[in-house]
Design a protein around this motif. Structure first.
Motif, PDB file in Angstrom:
ATOM      1  N   ALA A  40       0.841  -1.206   0.000  1.00 34.35           N
ATOM      2  CA  ALA A  40       0.000   0.000   0.000  1.00 34.35           C
ATOM      3  C   ALA A  40       0.871   1.248   0.000  1.00 34.35           C
ATOM      4  O   ALA A  40       0.586   2.233  -0.692  1.00 34.35           O
ATOM      5  CB  ALA A  40      -0.915   0.008   1.224  1.00 34.35           C
ATOM      6  N   ASP A  41       1.944   1.193   0.789  1.00 35.08           N
ATOM      7  CA  ASP A  41       2.826   2.363   0.895  1.00 35.08           C
ATOM      8  C   ASP A  41       3.470   2.679  -0.455  1.00 35.08           C
ATOM      9  O   ASP A  41       3.500   3.831  -0.887  1.00 35.08           O
ATOM     10  CB  ASP A  41       3.907   2.101   1.951  1.00 35.08           C
ATOM     11  CG  ASP A  41       3.322   1.903   3.340  1.00 35.08           C
ATOM     12  OD1 ASP A  41       2.187   2.355   3.576  1.00 35.08           O
ATOM     13  OD2 ASP A  41       4.002   1.276   4.186  1.00 35.08           O
ATOM     14  N   LEU A  42       3.977   1.628  -1.126  1.00 34.25           N
ATOM     15  CA  LEU A  42       4.645   1.860  -2.419  1.00 34.25           C
ATOM     16  C   LEU A  42       3.659   2.344  -3.482  1.00 34.25           C
ATOM     17  O   LEU A  42       3.974   3.208  -4.299  1.00 34.25           O
ATOM     18  CB  LEU A  42       5.357   0.587  -2.881  1.00 34.25           C
ATOM     19  CG  LEU A  42       6.585   0.206  -2.045  1.00 34.25           C
ATOM     20  CD1 LEU A  42       7.153  -1.123  -2.504  1.00 34.25           C
ATOM     21  CD2 LEU A  42       7.661   1.289  -2.118  1.00 34.25           C
ATOM     22  N   ARG A  43       2.444   1.770  -3.476  1.00 41.03           N
ATOM     23  CA  ARG A  43       1.414   2.230  -4.423  1.00 41.03           C
ATOM     24  C   ARG A  43       1.145   3.727  -4.200  1.00 41.03           C
ATOM     25  O   ARG A  43       1.003   4.496  -5.150  1.00 41.03           O
ATOM     26  CB  ARG A  43       0.109   1.443  -4.199  1.00 41.03           C
ATOM     27  CG  ARG A  43       0.084   0.056  -4.819  1.00 41.03           C
ATOM     28  CD  ARG A  43      -0.814  -0.924  -4.074  1.00 41.03           C
ATOM     29  NE  ARG A  43      -2.207  -0.603  -3.898  1.00 41.03           N
ATOM     30  CZ  ARG A  43      -3.213  -1.115  -4.616  1.00 41.03           C
ATOM     31  NH1 ARG A  43      -2.932  -1.941  -5.608  1.00 41.03           N
ATOM     32  NH2 ARG A  43      -4.453  -0.818  -4.353  1.00 41.03           N
ATOM     33  N   THR A  44       1.098   4.102  -2.924  1.00 42.12           N
ATOM     34  CA  THR A  44       0.756   5.483  -2.590  1.00 42.12           C
ATOM     35  C   THR A  44       1.916   6.437  -2.899  1.00 42.12           C
ATOM     36  O   THR A  44       1.706   7.525  -3.455  1.00 42.12           O
ATOM     37  CB  THR A  44       0.368   5.567  -1.097  1.00 42.12           C
ATOM     38  OG1 THR A  44      -0.693   4.651  -0.876  1.00 42.12           O
ATOM     39  CG2 THR A  44      -0.059   6.971  -0.711  1.00 42.12           C
ATOM     40  N   PHE A  45       3.131   6.025  -2.566  1.00 39.08           N
ATOM     41  CA  PHE A  45       4.296   6.872  -2.885  1.00 39.08           C
ATOM     42  C   PHE A  45       4.353   7.104  -4.397  1.00 39.08           C
ATOM     43  O   PHE A  45       4.536   8.231  -4.870  1.00 39.08           O
ATOM     44  CB  PHE A  45       5.602   6.191  -2.435  1.00 39.08           C
ATOM     45  CG  PHE A  45       5.787   6.057  -0.935  1.00 39.08           C
ATOM     46  CD1 PHE A  45       5.144   6.899  -0.044  1.00 39.08           C
ATOM     47  CD2 PHE A  45       6.634   5.077  -0.417  1.00 39.08           C
ATOM     48  CE1 PHE A  45       5.330   6.770   1.336  1.00 39.08           C
ATOM     49  CE2 PHE A  45       6.832   4.943   0.948  1.00 39.08           C
ATOM     50  CZ  PHE A  45       6.175   5.777   1.825  1.00 39.08           C
ATOM     51  N   PHE A  46       4.179   6.002  -5.145  1.00 38.26           N
ATOM     52  CA  PHE A  46       4.247   6.067  -6.606  1.00 38.26           C
ATOM     53  C   PHE A  46       3.175   7.003  -7.156  1.00 38.26           C
ATOM     54  O   PHE A  46       3.453   7.892  -7.981  1.00 38.26           O
ATOM     55  CB  PHE A  46       4.072   4.636  -7.144  1.00 38.26           C
ATOM     56  CG  PHE A  46       4.038   4.508  -8.635  1.00 38.26           C
ATOM     57  CD1 PHE A  46       5.042   5.044  -9.424  1.00 38.26           C
ATOM     58  CD2 PHE A  46       3.009   3.810  -9.259  1.00 38.26           C
ATOM     59  CE1 PHE A  46       5.011   4.906 -10.810  1.00 38.26           C
ATOM     60  CE2 PHE A  46       2.964   3.666 -10.632  1.00 38.26           C
ATOM     61  CZ  PHE A  46       3.968   4.223 -11.409  1.00 38.26           C
ATOM     62  N   ALA A  47       1.955   6.848  -6.658  1.00 39.53           N
ATOM     63  CA  ALA A  47       0.846   7.682  -7.146  1.00 39.53           C
ATOM     64  C   ALA A  47       1.066   9.152  -6.818  1.00 39.53           C
ATOM     65  O   ALA A  47       0.488  10.032  -7.469  1.00 39.53           O
ATOM     66  CB  ALA A  47      -0.469   7.198  -6.539  1.00 39.53           C
ATOM     67  N   ASN A  48       1.891   9.415  -5.804  1.00 42.91           N
ATOM     68  CA  ASN A  48       2.152  10.807  -5.417  1.00 42.91           C
ATOM     69  C   ASN A  48       3.500  11.323  -5.926  1.00 42.91           C
ATOM     70  O   ASN A  48       3.982  12.362  -5.476  1.00 42.91           O
ATOM     71  CB  ASN A  48       2.055  10.942  -3.895  1.00 42.91           C
ATOM     72  CG  ASN A  48       0.604  10.920  -3.431  1.00 42.91           C
ATOM     73  OD1 ASN A  48      -0.141  11.867  -3.680  1.00 42.91           O
ATOM     74  ND2 ASN A  48       0.190   9.829  -2.816  1.00 42.91           N
ATOM     75  N   GLY A  49       4.106  10.570  -6.833  1.00 48.74           N
ATOM     76  CA  GLY A  49       5.327  11.066  -7.485  1.00 48.74           C
ATOM     77  C   GLY A  49       6.570  11.022  -6.627  1.00 48.74           C
ATOM     78  O   GLY A  49       7.520  11.777  -6.851  1.00 48.74           O
ATOM     79  N   VAL A  50       6.566  10.127  -5.631  1.00 45.66           N
ATOM     80  CA  VAL A  50       7.706  10.025  -4.710  1.00 45.66           C
ATOM     81  C   VAL A  50       8.345   8.653  -4.896  1.00 45.66           C
ATOM     82  O   VAL A  50       7.639   7.651  -5.064  1.00 45.66           O
ATOM     83  CB  VAL A  50       7.190  10.200  -3.253  1.00 45.66           C
ATOM     84  CG1 VAL A  50       8.261   9.864  -2.248  1.00 45.66           C
ATOM     85  CG2 VAL A  50       6.694  11.628  -3.045  1.00 45.66           C
ATOM     86  N   HIS A  51       9.671   8.596  -4.845  1.00 48.11           N
ATOM     87  CA  HIS A  51      10.368   7.303  -4.956  1.00 48.11           C
ATOM     88  C   HIS A  51      10.296   6.580  -3.605  1.00 48.11           C
ATOM     89  O   HIS A  51      10.766   7.110  -2.597  1.00 48.11           O
ATOM     90  CB  HIS A  51      11.827   7.535  -5.377  1.00 48.11           C
ATOM     91  CG  HIS A  51      12.590   6.253  -5.510  1.00 48.11           C
ATOM     92  ND1 HIS A  51      12.732   5.588  -6.710  1.00 48.11           N
ATOM     93  CD2 HIS A  51      13.216   5.492  -4.584  1.00 48.11           C
ATOM     94  CE1 HIS A  51      13.424   4.476  -6.516  1.00 48.11           C
ATOM     95  NE2 HIS A  51      13.737   4.397  -5.235  1.00 48.11           N
TER      96      HIS A  51
END
Ligand SMILES: Nc1ncnc2c1ncn2[C@@H]1O[C@H](COP(=O)(O)OP(=O)(O)OP(=O)(O)O)[C@@H](O)[C@H]1O
Ligand SMILES: Cc1ncc(COP(=O)(O)O)c(N)n1
Length: 274
Positions: A24-35
Motif C-alpha cells: 500500500a505504501d509503495l502504491r501510494t508513494f508512486f501515485a504521489n510522485g515520490v520514490h
C-alpha cells in the motif's frame, strides 16, 4: 532534463494480498510522485479474509536496510507500519537516530502504530506496545492511530468528538509533535472526521463517509500519503489535508478482490492525473 524525485522510506510488513503494508505504501508513494524505499520488518501470509500468520525479518537485516538506503540515496521523509516485536522497534528507533530521521532532525517521521489488521489479527506482539509508546512516539513528527489503537495505547474509548479530543491530548503526552486521531471507525457518523493537534492547533478534517466494504489498507494509505507530502516539503497540517483528500478518492474507488475485504485504490490519481 532527468529529475530525481523526492524519496520516502517505509519501515513495515509485507501483505501478500497487496492491499496493505509496504505494498500500500509503495502504491501510494508512486501515485504521489515520490520514490519509495523499503525496510521490510515482517512477511505476512494474508488475503482478503485475514492474516494467517507472519514471520519477522531478523533485526539486523531490518536496520541494515534502513542504513543502506539512508546513507546512499537519502530519505526525505519516513514512516513505520507493522513492526511486529519490541526488539525490532528498539533497533529501528536507535537506527533512525543514527541516520538523522525524526522530529528533532530535518527529516519528518510518521508513526502509524499498527497493532492488528482490520480483520482483528494481531500484527504486533503484546509486549511491543510499550516500546511503541516509549521508543517511537517521542521521535515522531506525527502519529496516526485508528480508534482501536487509541484504546490500546491510552485506554480512552472514542465515541464522539469530545472523546476524540480527550484521546488526542492523552496521546500527545507520549511525546510526538503532532497527533492525528483517525475517525474512520466512528461508524455512526455521516462524515469521517479525523482530529489533528499539536497541543495548540486543533484541526478537524472532515469528509463524507463513503459507503463501501472495501477499506483494506486505508490506514497505511493515509499515513503514506501524508509521508509523501512531507517528503515534498509540506508542513504537517498541509500534508494531512492533502492526504485526507487523497484517501477519500482511494476509498471511493476501492475495489472488490477476493471473498473478503477489498483494498482502497491509490490508482485513481494515475487514471486521472492532475
Ligand atoms: N468509509 C469511509 N469513507 C471516507 N473516508 C474514510 C472511510 N473509512 C475511512 N476513511 C478515512 O480513511 C482514513 C483511514 O481511517 P481509518 O480510521 O479507517 O484507519 P485505519 O483503521 O487505520 O484503516 P484500515 O484499518 O482500514 O486500514 C481516515 O482519513 C478516515 O477518515
Ligand atoms: C502487513 C500489514 N500491515 C498493515 C496492515 C493493516 O491494514 P488493515 O488495517 O487494512 O488490515 C495489514 N493488514 N498488514
Amino acid at each position: 532534463m532527468t529529475v530525481t524525485p523526492r524519496t520516502a522510506l517505509t519501515i513495515a510488513g509485507s501483505d501478500s494480498g497487496g492491499g496493505a503494508g509496504v505494498q500500500a505504501d509503495l502504491r501510494t508513494f508512486f501515485a504521489n510522485g515520490v520514490h519509495g524505499l523499503v525496510a521490510l520488518t515482517a512477511v505476512t501470509v494474508q488475503n482478503s479474509l485475514g492474516v494467517q500468520g507472519f514471520s519477522e525479518i531478523p533485526v539486523d537485516v531490518v536496520t541494515a536496510q534502513i542504513k543502506a538506503v539512508a546513507e546512499d540515496m537519502g530519505v526525505d521523509a519516513a514512516k513505520t507500519g507493522m513492526l511486529a516485536t519490541a526488539e525490532i522497534i528498539q533497533s529501528v528507533a536507535k537506527t533512525l537516530d543514527e541516520v538523522h530521521i525524526g522530529r528533532t532532525t530535518d527529516t519528518p517521521f510518521v508513526v502509524d502504530p499498527v497493532a492488528a489488521s482490520m480483520t482483528g489479527h494481531a500484527l504486533l506482539r503484546e509486549e511491543a506496545l510499550e516500546a511503541i509508546r516509549t521508543e517511537l512516539f517521542p521521535r515522531a513528527t506525527l502519529i496516526t492511530p485508528n480508534l482501536d489503537e487509541v484504546r490500546l495505547l491510552t485506554g480512552v474509548s472514542v465515541t464522539d468528538a469530545a472523546s476524540q479530543r480527550t484521546a488526542a491530548e492523552a496521546l500527545l503526552e507520549f511525546g510526538s509533535q503532532w497527533v492525528l486521531v483517525k475517525g474512520g471507525h466512528l461508524c455512526d457518523t455521516a462524515d469521517c472526521v479525523d482530529l489533528l493537534t499539536d497541543g495548540s492547533a486543533i484541526i478537524e478534517l472532515s469528509g463524507p463517509r463513503i459507503d463501501t466494504e472495501n477499506t483494506h489498507g486505508g490506514g497505511d494509505t493515509m499515513a503514506s500519503a501524508i509521508t509523501s507530502s512531507l517528503a515534498k516539503g509540506a508542513d504537517v497540517p498541509t500534508a494531512v489535508a492533502e492526504a485526507k483528500r487523497f484517501i477519500e478518492r482511494c476509498v471511493m474507488e476501492a475495489y472488490p478482490l477476493g471473498a473478503g475485504v477489498g483494498p482502497v485504490s491509490p490508482f485513481w490519481r494515475l487514471a486521472n492525473p492532475r
